[in-house]
Design a protein around this motif. Structure first.
Motif, PDB file in Angstrom:
ATOM      1  N   MET A   1       0.825  -1.200   0.000  1.00 26.27           N
ATOM      2  CA  MET A   1       0.000   0.000   0.000  1.00 26.27           C
ATOM      3  C   MET A   1       0.867   1.261   0.000  1.00 26.27           C
ATOM      4  O   MET A   1       0.599   2.198  -0.745  1.00 26.27           O
ATOM      5  N   ILE A   2       1.914   1.269   0.823  1.00 28.11           N
ATOM      6  CA  ILE A   2       2.814   2.423   0.876  1.00 28.11           C
ATOM      7  C   ILE A   2       3.490   2.624  -0.484  1.00 28.11           C
ATOM      8  O   ILE A   2       3.512   3.730  -1.029  1.00 28.11           O
ATOM      9  N   GLY A   3       4.057   1.545  -1.011  1.00 28.99           N
ATOM     10  CA  GLY A   3       4.763   1.636  -2.288  1.00 28.99           C
ATOM     11  C   GLY A   3       3.855   2.043  -3.434  1.00 28.99           C
ATOM     12  O   GLY A   3       4.221   2.876  -4.275  1.00 28.99           O
ATOM     13  N   THR A   4       2.647   1.490  -3.461  1.00 28.38           N
ATOM     14  CA  THR A   4       1.703   1.805  -4.538  1.00 28.38           C
ATOM     15  C   THR A   4       1.201   3.234  -4.403  1.00 28.38           C
ATOM     16  O   THR A   4       1.151   3.976  -5.385  1.00 28.38           O
TER      17      THR A   4
ATOM     18  N   GLY B   1       3.810   5.704  -5.337  1.00 29.12           N
ATOM     19  CA  GLY B   1       4.306   5.591  -6.710  1.00 29.12           C
ATOM     20  C   GLY B   1       5.754   5.133  -6.779  1.00 29.12           C
ATOM     21  O   GLY B   1       6.481   5.477  -7.706  1.00 29.12           O
ATOM     22  N   LEU B   2       6.189   4.322  -5.801  1.00 29.67           N
ATOM     23  CA  LEU B   2       7.567   3.837  -5.771  1.00 29.67           C
ATOM     24  C   LEU B   2       7.761   2.719  -6.790  1.00 29.67           C
ATOM     25  O   LEU B   2       6.801   2.077  -7.219  1.00 29.67           O
ATOM     26  N   SER B   3       8.998   2.470  -7.146  1.00 32.06           N
ATOM     27  CA  SER B   3       9.285   1.387  -8.090  1.00 32.06           C
ATOM     28  C   SER B   3       8.952   0.045  -7.446  1.00 32.06           C
ATOM     29  O   SER B   3       8.887  -0.072  -6.219  1.00 32.06           O
ATOM     30  N   ASN B   4       8.781  -0.970  -8.283  1.00 32.32           N
ATOM     31  CA  ASN B   4       8.457  -2.308  -7.769  1.00 32.32           C
ATOM     32  C   ASN B   4       9.542  -2.829  -6.837  1.00 32.32           C
ATOM     33  O   ASN B   4       9.253  -3.438  -5.808  1.00 32.32           O
ATOM     34  N   GLY B   5      10.806  -2.577  -7.172  1.00 36.34           N
ATOM     35  CA  GLY B   5      11.907  -3.046  -6.339  1.00 36.34           C
ATOM     36  C   GLY B   5      11.882  -2.427  -4.952  1.00 36.34           C
ATOM     37  O   GLY B   5      12.032  -3.120  -3.942  1.00 36.34           O
ATOM     38  N   VAL B   6      11.671  -1.114  -4.882  1.00 36.35           N
ATOM     39  CA  VAL B   6      11.613  -0.419  -3.592  1.00 36.35           C
ATOM     40  C   VAL B   6      10.392  -0.888  -2.801  1.00 36.35           C
ATOM     41  O   VAL B   6      10.459  -1.114  -1.593  1.00 36.35           O
ATOM     42  N   THR B   7       9.269  -1.047  -3.489  1.00 33.95           N
ATOM     43  CA  THR B   7       8.041  -1.519  -2.838  1.00 33.95           C
ATOM     44  C   THR B   7       8.244  -2.901  -2.235  1.00 33.95           C
ATOM     45  O   THR B   7       7.817  -3.169  -1.103  1.00 33.95           O
ATOM     46  N   ILE B   8       8.909  -3.783  -2.953  1.00 32.40           N
ATOM     47  CA  ILE B   8       9.166  -5.135  -2.456  1.00 32.40           C
ATOM     48  C   ILE B   8      10.075  -5.088  -1.231  1.00 32.40           C
ATOM     49  O   ILE B   8       9.839  -5.782  -0.242  1.00 32.40           O
ATOM     50  N   VAL B   9      11.112  -4.244  -1.261  1.00 37.87           N
ATOM     51  CA  VAL B   9      12.022  -4.121  -0.111  1.00 37.87           C
ATOM     52  C   VAL B   9      11.252  -3.652   1.123  1.00 37.87           C
ATOM     53  O   VAL B   9      11.412  -4.200   2.218  1.00 37.87           O
ATOM     54  N   ILE B  10      10.397  -2.634   0.953  1.00 39.19           N
ATOM     55  CA  ILE B  10       9.592  -2.130   2.076  1.00 39.19           C
ATOM     56  C   ILE B  10       8.663  -3.222   2.594  1.00 39.19           C
ATOM     57  O   ILE B  10       8.540  -3.430   3.806  1.00 39.19           O
TER      58      ILE B  10
END
Length: 197
Positions: free
Chosen positions: A22-25, A28-37
């Motif tokens: 939810m935070i990453g989406t 608007g963060l990249s998929n890689g950053v979203t996965i790390v979070i």
């Protein structure tokens, strides 16, 4: 017992995963950053939920964390690898946005697959007296009635699972309603265009 251990791990992972995605989406963060979070939050929530009964049973923070690290790391890691892989493989799921049916269906599928991937891992560990077996004796301990421990909540896994399922279904319902609303708006706009002619 393996199913219960896997479900227990899944609750913490699911909270972290959903929050991270939810935070990453939303940001608007990249998929890689979203996965790390998502992975980081899954470990934080997974370890935190597993630590609560140990703290309530009288273990210190350091001792509780060392038991939880030994007990849950492999299970959470398995879930995270599988969960994020499935989300990444479902076309468009990571980029779908929070108010999109694909996002919520993708989350449901990925968490379900992660459960079935981690189940044999937990079963294997339990058969050898490792994994969740290390924390099981503390889950059955009587809660301490003194000090800060009396304020540590006892959160049943079933209640957490119910909240997670309700939250995900709520997200799905909102997404469906948004799609239906968008469909009605485009239909109304098309109708208005025809009337203008």
């Amino acid at each position: 017992m393996a199913a219960s251990a896997t479900l227990h791990c899944l609750t913490g992972c699911a909270i972290g995963e959903i929050l991270g995605l939810m935070i990453g989406t939303a940001a608007g963060l990249s998929n890689g950053v979203t996965i790390v979070i998502s992975v980081a939050l899954a470990f934080v929530f997974g370890f935190s939920l597993s630590s609560l009964p140990l703290l309530k049973a009288g273990l210190g923070v350091g001792a509780a964390l060392s038991v939880v690290l030994a007990a849950d790391t492999l299970s959470i890691a398995t879930m995270e690898v599988v969960d994020n892989l499935v989300m990444a493989v479902i076309p468009g799921a990571m980029d779908a946005g929070l108010v999109n049916v694909l996002f919520w269906v993708g989350m449901m599928i990925s968490l379900t697959v992660a459960f079935f991937a981690a189940y044999p891992v937990n079963r294997y560990l339990l058969q050898r007296g490792k994994g969740h077996a290390l924390t099981h004796e503390y889950h059955q301990a009587a809660p301490a009635a003194t000090g800060f421990r009396r304020f540590i909540p006892s959160i049943p896994t079933n209640a957490l699972v119910a909240v997670i399922v309700a939250f995900m279904l709520g997200g799905l319902v909102v997404s469906i309603a948004d799609d239906l609303g968008a469909g009605n708006d485009s239909h109304s706009a098309a109708s208005a265009g025809l009337l203008d002619r």
